[in-house]
Design a protein around this motif. Structure first.
Motif, PDB file in Angstrom:
ATOM      1  N   VAL A  81       0.844  -1.191   0.000  1.00 40.09           N
ATOM      2  CA  VAL A  81       0.000   0.000   0.000  1.00 40.09           C
ATOM      3  C   VAL A  81       0.881   1.244   0.000  1.00 40.09           C
ATOM      4  O   VAL A  81       1.709   1.414   0.898  1.00 40.09           O
ATOM      5  N   PRO A  82       0.755   2.119  -0.973  1.00 34.75           N
ATOM      6  CA  PRO A  82       1.635   3.296  -1.064  1.00 34.75           C
ATOM      7  C   PRO A  82       1.460   4.252   0.114  1.00 34.75           C
ATOM      8  O   PRO A  82       0.419   4.273   0.784  1.00 34.75           O
ATOM      9  N   SER A  83       2.479   5.060   0.362  1.00 36.47           N
ATOM     10  CA  SER A  83       2.428   6.057   1.430  1.00 36.47           C
ATOM     11  C   SER A  83       1.229   6.975   1.236  1.00 36.47           C
ATOM     12  O   SER A  83       0.907   7.383   0.122  1.00 36.47           O
ATOM     13  N   GLY A  84       0.533   7.272   2.334  1.00 43.14           N
ATOM     14  CA  GLY A  84      -0.585   8.186   2.280  1.00 43.14           C
ATOM     15  C   GLY A  84      -1.870   7.599   1.741  1.00 43.14           C
ATOM     16  O   GLY A  84      -2.838   8.334   1.520  1.00 43.14           O
ATOM     17  N   THR A  85      -1.917   6.273   1.546  1.00 42.25           N
ATOM     18  CA  THR A  85      -3.104   5.624   1.009  1.00 42.25           C
ATOM     19  C   THR A  85      -3.838   4.875   2.108  1.00 42.25           C
ATOM     20  O   THR A  85      -3.233   4.122   2.872  1.00 42.25           O
ATOM     21  N   GLU A  86      -5.156   5.076   2.200  1.00 38.87           N
ATOM     22  CA  GLU A  86      -5.969   4.365   3.188  1.00 38.87           C
ATOM     23  C   GLU A  86      -6.081   2.897   2.743  1.00 38.87           C
ATOM     24  O   GLU A  86      -6.490   2.610   1.618  1.00 38.87           O
ATOM     25  N   PRO A  87      -5.702   1.934   3.582  1.00 38.58           N
ATOM     26  CA  PRO A  87      -5.534   0.557   3.122  1.00 38.58           C
ATOM     27  C   PRO A  87      -6.758  -0.344   3.143  1.00 38.58           C
ATOM     28  O   PRO A  87      -6.708  -1.436   2.579  1.00 38.58           O
ATOM     29  N   HIS A  88      -7.865   0.069   3.751  1.00 35.52           N
ATOM     30  CA  HIS A  88      -8.957  -0.874   3.975  1.00 35.52           C
ATOM     31  C   HIS A  88      -9.496  -1.497   2.697  1.00 35.52           C
ATOM     32  O   HIS A  88      -9.761  -2.697   2.644  1.00 35.52           O
ATOM     33  N   ASP A  89      -9.683  -0.714   1.650  1.00 33.50           N
ATOM     34  CA  ASP A  89     -10.235  -1.252   0.403  1.00 33.50           C
ATOM     35  C   ASP A  89      -9.240  -1.212  -0.741  1.00 33.50           C
ATOM     36  O   ASP A  89      -9.616  -1.268  -1.913  1.00 33.50           O
TER      37      ASP A  89
END
Length: 338
Positions: A81-89
């Motif tokens: 998951v890239p930096s600054g990205t919300e990972p839930h979906d």
């Protein structure tokens, strides 16, 4: 719908241990185990120069940080998951799948956090991949009924399967659980790289002590505060609250990127006023707009409480990590509850 929390793989072999006890007010070792230098801190613990490093892929930031600490310079650790990205979906791309085919270890949290893991693993042909479900052996909390209802409503009519399960996945936010997750990562790295066992175990022991120290700081600074209730952007702080005798009121359910309706907003404003809540906590990866609206309507202020689902590139470049952010969270909690 499916849940990813039921199995943990160390290579082709599945293993299951009994639950680990972690006494919060004392400092016993969990088991003989692992931890590593932080990315970019210049420490060299591990393989000789020129030795081939194992390739470790972590699902999102906290798993990346834990794996990096455990592995030291014996591995190349990357984060999906890239930096600054919300990972839930978040969903893996074709490039991510190719990277997993070439990896030695995949570290993921489990407990319903990464909905994509089970199907992704079924599609891989990488038979050497050691898969570590870091939350294995953590005593998981069930999601609130409200969060479960919101989860079902959020995905009604969608043609994708984003079931996060019935458990709260944010277990890393209790330091005792972070130590268990690091232990599981240590075991996975040893499975993939037996020659590094001594390094991985020494590293774990170092960072386990830091988890015990952090846990003690939370107990000492929070136990006597008059306030016991926090209002947060989404239902991410259940483990932290359970560990230290706090209660969370979440603006939204398990996912951070949705917004409440007018009725829910009114209920939260009333709750804030009734319980004399001074601070509404928002997060780095979500818009503070809703929190600000509630604060304006209730007379509270807005501060940040980081669930460590992801850090910005600026924070990472500044050397922030799990422990520094957790201590910043402690400062914010102490101020809000005083």
């Amino acid at each position: 719908m499916h849940s990813t929390r039921s199995t943990r793989f160390f290579g082709p072999v599945m293993s299951r241990r009994g639950a680990l006890a972690f006494a919060a007010a004392t400092a016993p070792a969990l088991l003989a185990g692992c931890a590593a230098s932080q990315p970019g801190d210049g420490k060299t613990e591990g393989k000789d120069a020129g030795s081939k490093k194992i390739k470790v892929i972590a699902s999102f930031y906290s798993m990346y940080d834990f794996a990096s600490k455990i592995a030291g310079d014996r591995a190349e650790v990357s984060c999906l998951v890239p930096s600054g990205t919300e990972p839930h979906d978040w969903e893996p791309s074709t490039t991510d799948l190719k990277s997993l085919e070439e990896a030695d270890v995949l570290v993921y949290n489990g407990a319903g956090m990464e909905h994509w893991v089970e199907d992704t693993l079924k599609g891989l042909s990488n038979d050497k991949l050691v898969v570590v479900e870091a939350s294995q052996d953590v005593k998981l909390l069930e999601l609130s009924a409200e969060a479960m209802e919101h989860e079902e409503h959020e995905h009604e009519g969608h043609d994708h399967d984003h079931d996060h399960g019935s458990t709260d996945p944010h277990c890393w936010l209790a330091p005792s659980n972070a130590a268990i997750e690091m232990k599981n990562i240590c075991e996975g790295l040893i499975k993939a790289d037996p020659e590094g066992k001594e390094t991985y175990q020494a590293n774990f022991e170092k960072w386990e002590k830091e988890c015990v120290s952090l846990d003690g700081e939370y107990f000492k600074r929070l136990e006597a505060l008059p306030g016991r209730t926090i209002v947060v952007s989404h239902e991410a702080f259940g483990y932290l609250c359970s560990q230290y005798g706090l209660t969370q009121m979440a603006i939204e359910g398990i996912e951070a990127d949705s917004e409440p309706d007018a009725q829910k907003m009114a209920e939260i404003v009333e709750f804030v006023k009734k319980n004399n809540v001074k601070v509404i906590f928002t997060e780095e990866l979500v818009s503070p707009k809703v929190a600000q609206s509630i604060a304006e309507a209730s007379g509270a202020t807005v501060e940040e409480l980081n669930p460590l689902e992801g850090l910005s590139e600026e924070d990472i470049a500044a050397g922030k990590d799990y422990f520094s952010v957790m201590r910043s969270n402690l400062d914010a909690l102490e101020k809000a509850l005083a």
